[in-house]
Design a protein around this motif. Structure first.
Motif, PDB file in Angstrom:
ATOM      1  N   LYS A 132     -12.644  -7.705   4.012  1.00  0.00           N
ATOM      2  CA  LYS A 132     -12.204  -7.146   2.726  1.00  0.00           C
ATOM      3  C   LYS A 132     -10.911  -6.349   2.865  1.00  0.00           C
ATOM      4  O   LYS A 132      -9.972  -6.534   2.085  1.00  0.00           O
ATOM      5  CB  LYS A 132     -13.296  -6.226   2.146  1.00  0.00           C
ATOM      6  CG  LYS A 132     -14.597  -6.941   1.849  1.00  0.00           C
ATOM      7  CD  LYS A 132     -15.625  -5.953   1.331  1.00  0.00           C
ATOM      8  CE  LYS A 132     -15.863  -4.810   2.272  1.00  0.00           C
ATOM      9  NZ  LYS A 132     -17.077  -4.773   3.037  1.00  0.00           N
ATOM     10  N   ASN A 172      -5.019  -5.764   2.386  1.00  0.00           N
ATOM     11  CA  ASN A 172      -3.711  -5.506   2.992  1.00  0.00           C
ATOM     12  C   ASN A 172      -2.769  -6.694   2.834  1.00  0.00           C
ATOM     13  O   ASN A 172      -1.567  -6.520   2.657  1.00  0.00           O
ATOM     14  CB  ASN A 172      -3.881  -5.139   4.469  1.00  0.00           C
ATOM     15  CG  ASN A 172      -4.474  -3.749   4.633  1.00  0.00           C
ATOM     16  OD1 ASN A 172      -4.305  -2.898   3.763  1.00  0.00           O
ATOM     17  ND2 ASN A 172      -5.178  -3.521   5.723  1.00  0.00           N
ATOM     18  N   THR A 177      -1.477  -6.670  -0.765  1.00  0.00           N
ATOM     19  CA  THR A 177      -0.498  -5.643  -1.133  1.00  0.00           C
ATOM     20  C   THR A 177       0.679  -5.598  -0.160  1.00  0.00           C
ATOM     21  O   THR A 177       1.443  -4.642  -0.165  1.00  0.00           O
ATOM     22  CB  THR A 177      -1.143  -4.250  -1.206  1.00  0.00           C
ATOM     23  OG1 THR A 177      -1.863  -4.019   0.001  1.00  0.00           O
ATOM     24  CG2 THR A 177      -2.081  -4.138  -2.369  1.00  0.00           C
ATOM     25  N   GLY A 178       0.811  -6.624   0.655  1.00  0.00           N
ATOM     26  CA  GLY A 178       2.046  -6.764   1.414  1.00  0.00           C
ATOM     27  C   GLY A 178       2.131  -5.967   2.696  1.00  0.00           C
ATOM     28  O   GLY A 178       3.195  -5.899   3.300  1.00  0.00           O
ATOM     29  N   LEU A 179       1.018  -5.357   3.139  1.00  0.00           N
ATOM     30  CA  LEU A 179       1.089  -4.608   4.391  1.00  0.00           C
ATOM     31  C   LEU A 179       1.395  -5.562   5.548  1.00  0.00           C
ATOM     32  O   LEU A 179       2.148  -5.233   6.441  1.00  0.00           O
ATOM     33  CB  LEU A 179      -0.212  -3.845   4.646  1.00  0.00           C
ATOM     34  CG  LEU A 179      -0.117  -2.719   5.652  1.00  0.00           C
ATOM     35  CD1 LEU A 179       0.864  -1.648   5.191  1.00  0.00           C
ATOM     36  CD2 LEU A 179      -1.462  -2.081   5.902  1.00  0.00           C
ATOM     37  N   PRO A 213       5.630  -4.001   0.772  1.00  0.00           N
ATOM     38  CA  PRO A 213       4.821  -3.300  -0.225  1.00  0.00           C
ATOM     39  C   PRO A 213       5.646  -2.689  -1.357  1.00  0.00           C
ATOM     40  O   PRO A 213       5.295  -2.839  -2.521  1.00  0.00           O
ATOM     41  CB  PRO A 213       4.141  -2.199   0.586  1.00  0.00           C
ATOM     42  CG  PRO A 213       4.088  -2.698   1.961  1.00  0.00           C
ATOM     43  CD  PRO A 213       5.258  -3.602   2.134  1.00  0.00           C
ATOM     44  N   ARG A 228      -2.069   0.455  -5.955  1.00  0.00           N
ATOM     45  CA  ARG A 228      -3.113   0.359  -4.934  1.00  0.00           C
ATOM     46  C   ARG A 228      -3.615   1.744  -4.570  1.00  0.00           C
ATOM     47  O   ARG A 228      -2.835   2.690  -4.465  1.00  0.00           O
ATOM     48  CB  ARG A 228      -2.526  -0.324  -3.691  1.00  0.00           C
ATOM     49  CG  ARG A 228      -3.193   0.111  -2.407  1.00  0.00           C
ATOM     50  CD  ARG A 228      -3.082  -0.855  -1.288  1.00  0.00           C
ATOM     51  NE  ARG A 228      -4.284  -0.678  -0.478  1.00  0.00           N
ATOM     52  CZ  ARG A 228      -4.442  -1.179   0.725  1.00  0.00           C
ATOM     53  NH1 ARG A 228      -3.535  -1.937   1.262  1.00  0.00           N
ATOM     54  NH2 ARG A 228      -5.560  -0.953   1.384  1.00  0.00           N
ATOM     55  N   ARG A 280       1.788   6.042   1.696  1.00  0.00           N
ATOM     56  CA  ARG A 280       1.575   6.184   0.266  1.00  0.00           C
ATOM     57  C   ARG A 280       2.896   6.094  -0.473  1.00  0.00           C
ATOM     58  O   ARG A 280       2.980   5.514  -1.555  1.00  0.00           O
ATOM     59  CB  ARG A 280       0.897   7.519  -0.057  1.00  0.00           C
ATOM     60  CG  ARG A 280       0.333   7.563  -1.460  1.00  0.00           C
ATOM     61  CD  ARG A 280      -0.818   6.595  -1.546  1.00  0.00           C
ATOM     62  NE  ARG A 280      -1.437   6.480  -2.860  1.00  0.00           N
ATOM     63  CZ  ARG A 280      -1.207   5.509  -3.735  1.00  0.00           C
ATOM     64  NH1 ARG A 280      -0.277   4.613  -3.507  1.00  0.00           N
ATOM     65  NH2 ARG A 280      -1.886   5.436  -4.852  1.00  0.00           N
ATOM     66  N   ALA A 330       5.481   4.398   0.341  1.00  0.00           N
ATOM     67  CA  ALA A 330       5.866   2.989   0.238  1.00  0.00           C
ATOM     68  C   ALA A 330       5.103   2.322  -0.900  1.00  0.00           C
ATOM     69  O   ALA A 330       5.644   1.483  -1.618  1.00  0.00           O
ATOM     70  CB  ALA A 330       5.591   2.267   1.549  1.00  0.00           C
ATOM     71  N   TYR A 331       3.841   2.745  -1.087  1.00  0.00           N
ATOM     72  CA  TYR A 331       3.036   2.155  -2.150  1.00  0.00           C
ATOM     73  C   TYR A 331       3.322   2.782  -3.516  1.00  0.00           C
ATOM     74  O   TYR A 331       2.601   2.516  -4.474  1.00  0.00           O
ATOM     75  CB  TYR A 331       1.554   2.228  -1.801  1.00  0.00           C
ATOM     76  CG  TYR A 331       1.134   1.083  -0.906  1.00  0.00           C
ATOM     77  CD1 TYR A 331       0.930  -0.188  -1.446  1.00  0.00           C
ATOM     78  CD2 TYR A 331       0.997   1.235   0.455  1.00  0.00           C
ATOM     79  CE1 TYR A 331       0.594  -1.258  -0.641  1.00  0.00           C
ATOM     80  CE2 TYR A 331       0.657   0.182   1.276  1.00  0.00           C
ATOM     81  CZ  TYR A 331       0.447  -1.058   0.720  1.00  0.00           C
ATOM     82  OH  TYR A 331       0.124  -2.122   1.518  1.00  0.00           O
TER      83      TYR A 331
END
Lengths: 255, 235, 643
Positions: free
Chosen positions: A46, A51, A54-56, A76, A86, C509, C511-512
């Motif tokens: 999951k 990740n 969301t582009g990690l 991200p 997110r 965070r 970056a998000y």
């Protein structure tokens, strides 16, 4: 192929770490305005899926489509700018800033004011009232002056949701939004999420270990096991699915 | 007298309250299962026992002596071995080195575990002796962490979700091994989501949900109790 | 004939490269080992090397002959290990749970202290260490003359490397060390006593450094401060090889040893610059070094060490603008009542304040510890110096170009540095700073080399305003620094500044939120570089002469010192620190040679007891004392949630 109403499509996503396949050909889609849960036993993939979405990190193969646009492999900060918000499993706020500043800085980023090095941050009345509005929505308006680090765990989670909302996402992805909350706090948070989704037509994708919450609010559920989608359907369908049952309770082992 | 007793344990991560008055006990020679879904508090219970996340209140007693407040390595030396759910083999060490690192010399066990003895229990590890921890499959990693923990000569073994992410065949094999370990005189406390796996190996079970114990009883009773199963374990 | 010359020349050079690599490996292997297990970048490792050299010096005064030399060679590193064990158990252990920059700062404080103690005990002069006759001659190999001692080094260093390999890969303790460096918590749960292991590893790393010093001492010389030269080279070695990786240290040592030897022959002026260029080239391709991996910080749970981290809170109120005017008014009046000495001292303080405030835009606001600010200071100073002396440029345009050039250099350096974080970032800025230093130090044709630039003319400003006198310079510096500090304060209070704080608090965070984190860090780096350059330009005008000393990395430590003293989470903190530092500096230098010792002890005490700094501490107390009295609060602090 998803219908035109699909806001998010995951197509054949594969991801391995050092030879271990964390995700194997994951495919599903989420419709605009839907509340969608992703569940599965520990280690089902999951977090990895979150990740990747969301582009990690990019998938090894397959793609993630948001609003008809391919976003896999995009960093991200760009995915966020396209309208994806997110929150994280481990509370992820700016601890040594005030509650207000936490949301304010998110709004600066959203309105592209972050790059202004000369104006005073406090001279942005529109941003200030917007921030207070969002804090009001999550029930933190009265604590706006407090340092985020001294909030209770539940309030910190709420603050994180407020930060995510400040990016004005059309899709909000929440990784275990009630982890570590008391029962009362969880119930409040769930109500909050439901209201926000309804009022703003926001699409919610979340993981959660509390099954009461999962079955209480989601419209559709996708179940992962060992990196594979083993079921995808409405709560009733999932509850009735024997494979899901087995994933949670284990196979009967012949003695 | 119970080998391990938890008495009203409350554990926090920072400000967040995770375990609420958890009490349980494990007698010498038993295999006990701690059942619950993801995030129910199983790993936190184990971390509270081994001292990696010390409880804020309540007491953890091992062989009648209070151990909470001691640092992890001291608790380990008292005779509790911990196998974490994410296995955590030392990736840059070979299988054999992983075992050697855990060997304890200061403790005089009656029949101490040796590399040869654990190889007898896990022949697969002997075959892969020279491989690095990072080169093992999931099942092999699980065997290695169990074997590595046995090298510390524990009287009590805490196994956190040993069956997680393993293929059914490997899970069955693992069940055999746990029963074997028990025959060697090691008491086992097992955290699991997999009810049928526990049914195979455990005598008694506790069901934990949202940080507190909801049920305790024999595995037989638990298997028969559909309400508990539905409410706390199934979806 | 040519062929034989080549062979002998080659032999000498190859052996000399290997000898250099051997010394480097002894030091950097200990450094990388300590980092691998303790997660601490030991700035004091060079000082430990120096102690090794001094100890063998002291021992060979009494122990003569070959046997005496051998005893001294073995005893010196053990002495160093003993000191290291005391440092680890007495000091380092207290701050394992703090943020990593505090650990770095503590070891930096030790550098200041140990260097000065060495000066007190052994004197400031260079010492050479006598070698017994048996190993002081030379032999001829392939026609080349090679010192016997070089051969000894080339036998002993690989032998040590083998011993190291044996200990790490063949003994149980070695295996535990390797296990711990990948997973502390698991090692803990397997019954391994972390505290004891940390002491052991730190002391063992110190043995390697001490042995390096003891072995290199008789070949080179020893003097107080030799460690500060050595540590930079070792940093370059471990950065190239990958922090925490022993193979990396070995390969890095061979590369740097070779390059230094080749460099001396091919580019005698810039051999030191070459090693930094190699480092840059490698980091472009592999940001974490040849064998390095991105670090996952293996956080110690607090219980692991039985202590809790101290939380340092940023101050959430700013001083009322009216109150801020008071010091400016006072400063305007100062020349009316004081003489040139105090005007000069205050001008120094202004310049130091600007450096510190600009530095704190990186540390306190963005969360980046730069150890290379002297480079930008130097670029600014040399811009003014060179333009004024060589191009006859007038003072004001020259000064205005100083931040421009500094910003350009910062843009280039920053491009590489912001790809890394934490100690990697600190080390890379340090190394880049030294690259600039070596250029200024050696490029006689352009920068005047170590002579620097003398007689920088201060020409009238447009409108014929003379600023050559001490008093005029005082007002000029006050104006320039005042405006700059106000701009920096504005930047900190702007949406851009808020975003930098968010990056400091939680990079992921941020970056998000849709923030391009690296771009913002880079922008902050360039802005800080520009203002530091401006301060450097002012310095050149004030002193009217400059030397490359102002670019040396130890100068980069000064803003770090000031900021920590004053408090990193307050805007005024660095300025208070600048006052303390500059005053201490000028008075202590007058009174005693040992001012670095005093500074080191102050820094040590601050890191251990008052990590929030003086201003942070005073603010806390003031808030507690006056916070409830409405009128005091209204007049002193303009409380705002958006500070």
């Amino acid at each position: 192929m998803g219908a035109p109403m699909d806001v998010l499509e995951i197509r054949g996503v594969v991801k391995s770490f050092g030879g271990v396949r964390a995700l194997q050909d994951v495919t599903f889609s989420v419709r605009q305005g839907e509340i969608r849960a992703i569940i599965g036993p520990n280690g089902a993939g999951k977090s990895t899926l979150f990740n990747v979405m969301t582009g990690l990190f990019p998938p090894d193969s397959g793609e993630v489509i948001f609003d008809g646009e391919r976003v896999s492999g995009v960093p991200p900060y760009r995915i966020i700018r396209k309208g994806v918000g997110r929150s994280f499993q481990i509370t992820n706020i700016f601890p040594r800033m005030t509650v207000f500043e936490n949301v304010q800085v998110a709004l600066f980023a959203h309105h592209r004011s972050s790059r202004n090095p000369v104006g005073l941050a406090r001279r942005y009345p529109a941003v200030a009232s917007e921030a207070l509005g969002i804090l009001g929505q999550v029930g933190l308006a009265e604590k706006y002056e407090q340092s985020a680090s001294i909030l209770s765990h539940g309030d910190q989670k709420r603050l994180e949701i407020a930060i995510s909302l400040a990016s004005r996402p059309r899709l909000l992805m929440l990784d275990e939004p009630t982890a570590g909350m008391s029962r009362f706090e969880s119930r409040e948070t769930v109500e909050l999420l439901r209201t926000i989704s309804r009022e703003q037509g926001l699409t919610l994708v979340f993981t959660e270990h509390d099954m009461d919450i999962v079955f209480g609010i989601s419209e559709k559920i996708v179940v992962l096991q060992q990196g594979m989608v083993i079921a995808d359907g409405t709560p009733a369908e999932i509850r009735a699915n024997p494979q899901v049952r087995k994933a949670y309770l284990g196979e009967e082992i012949s003695a | 007298m119970a080998l391990l007793e938890l008495d009203g344990v409350n554990t926090y991560y920072g400000r967040s309250h995770i375990l609420f008055d958890v009490s349980l006990s494990v007698a010498k020679g038993e295999v006990v299962a701690l059942l619950g879904r993801n995030g129910a508090g199983k790993s936190t219970t184990f971390r509270s026992v081994i001292g990696l996340t010390a409880p804020r209140s309540g007491e953890v007693r091992f062989k009648g002596e209070k151990v909470n407040g001691l640092r992890a390595f001291r608790i380990c030396r008292r005779g509790i071995g911990f196998v974490p759910e994410d296995r955590r083999c030392f990736p840059d060490l070979t299988v054999r080195e992983n075992l050697e690192v855990a060997t304890r010399r200061e403790k005089q066990a009656e029949n101490p575990w040796t590399v040869d003895r654990v190889y007898a229990l896990f022949p697969r590890l002997q075959e892969r002796e020279r491989n690095l921890g990072s080169q093992l499959s999931g099942g092999e990693q699980q065997m290695l962490t169990i074997a590595r923990t046995l090298m510390t000569n524990p009287e009590l073994l805490l196994l956190d979700e040993p069956s997680e992410g393993l293929a059914p065949l490997v899970v069955a094999l693992l069940a055999e091994m746990i029963l074997q370990i028990r025959k060697e005189g090691v008491t086992v406390l097992l955290a699991e989501q997999n009810l049928h796996f526990c049914a195979k190996v455990a005598d008694r079970g506790y069901v934990i949900d949202k940080g507190s114990v909801k049920y305790e009883g024999t595995m037989k009773d638990l298997l028969a109790d559909d309400e508990v199963k539905e409410k706390y374990l199934a979806v | 004939m040519m062929a034989t010359i080549d062979v002998s020349f080659l032999t000498v050079q190859v052996l000399s490269a290997l000898r250099q690599a051997a010394f480097l490996f002894l030091i950097s292997s200990g450094l990388t080992l300590i980092f691998g297990v303790l997660n601490i970048l030991n700035f004091a490792h060079g000082a430990l090397y120096m102690l090794g050299a001094y100890f063998i010096y002291a021992l060979t005064l009494h122990l003569t002959g070959p046997a005496g030399f051998v005893v001294a060679l073995l005893a010196a590193p053990l002495g160093v290990a003993l000191i290291a064990a005391v440092i680890e158990t007495g000091l380092l252990r207290r701050i394992y749970v703090q943020e990593e920059i505090y650990q770095l700062l503590l070891t930096y404080a030790l550098v200041l202290i140990i260097d000065d103690l060495a000066k007190i005990v052994f004197g400031p002069e260079y010492k050479s260490i006598p070698k017994p006759d048996a190993i002081s001659g030379a032999v001829t190999i392939f026609g080349g003359t090679v010192p016997v001692y070089t051969l000894l080094v080339l036998v002993l260093a690989p032998a040590i490397a083998l011993v190291l390999w044996y200990l790490l890969y063949r003994t149980r303790t070695g295996k535990i060390v390797r296990a711990t460096s990948s997973d502390r918590e698991m090692a803990d749960a397997l019954g391994i006593n972390m505290s004891a292991l940390f002491t052991l590893v730190f002391a063992f790393g110190a043995i390697l450094a001490g042995f390096g010093g003891a072995l290199a001492g008789p070949a080179r010389t020893v003097f107080p401060g030799v460690g500060t030269e050595v540590i930079i080279e070792s940093f370059v070695v471990v950065v190239i090889g990958g922090l925490g990786n022993l193979w990396g240290a070995l390969i890095g040592s061979l590369l740097i040893g070779t390059l230094e030897t080749v460099g001396i022959i091919v580019f005698p002026e810039f051999e030191m610059s070459l090693i930094y260029l190699l480092m840059v080239a490698i980091l472009v391709v592999r940001p974490w070094g040849l064998f390095g991996r991105p670090l996952k910080i293996k956080a110690l749970s607090e219980k692991n060490l039985g202590m809790e981290a101290q939380e340092i809170s940023p101050v959430h109120f700013s001083v009322n603008p009216l109150v801020r005017v008071i010091p400016v008014l006072l400063l305007l009046a100062v020349p009316l009542v004081t003489g040139r000495f105090y005007q000069y001292l205050l001008t120094q303080i202004f310049i130091a304040s600007l450096v510190a405030v600009a530095f704190n835009l990186l540390l306190g606001t963005t969360g980046l510890l730069s150890f290379g600010q002297a480079a930008f200071y130097g670029v600014g100073a040399y811009t003014v110096g060179l333009l004024a002396t060589k191009a006859g440029v007038s003072t004001l345009p020259a000064l205005l170009l100083a931040p421009v050039f500094a910003a350009a250099v910062a843009a280039l350096i920053g491009f590489f540095c912001v790809r890394l974080s934490g100690v990697h970032f600190a080390m890379l800025t340090l190394a880049f700073g030294q690259l600039v230093f070596t250029i200024a130090f050696k490029w006689y044709g352009f920068t005047g080399g170590d002579n620097g630039i003398q007689g920088i003319p201060v020409r009238p400003l447009p409108g014929g305003v003379e600023i050559g006198s001490t008093q005029a310079m005082y007002y000029f510096a006050l104006a320039v620094v005042g405006v700059s500090v106000e701009i920096l304060r504005r930047i900190r209070s702007s949406p851009f500044g808020s975003t930098l704080k968010a990056i400091r608090e939680n990079t992921q965070r941020a970056a998000y939120l849709g923030v391009n984190v690296k771009l913002y860090q880079w922008a902050a780096f360039v802005i800080a570089g520009a203002f530091t350059g401006l301060a450097g330009g002012l310095y050149a005008l004030m002193e009217k002469s400059i030397t490359p000393d102002i670019i040396h990395w130890t100068k980069s430590g000064e803003p770090v010192f000031m900021t920590i003293i004053g408090g990193i989470y307050t805007f005024a903190g660095p300025m208070v620190g600048a006052v303390v530092f500059t005053v201490l500096n000028s008075y202590l230098v007058a009174w005693t040679e040992k001012w670095a010792l005093v500074l080191g002890i102050i820094l040590l005490v601050m890191v251990l007891l008052l990590p929030g700094g003086v201003v942070g501490f005073v603010n806390e107390k003031a808030r507690a004392a006056f916070g409830k009295r409405g009128w005091v609060r209204r007049w002193t602090f303009s409380k705002s949630a958006a500070s």
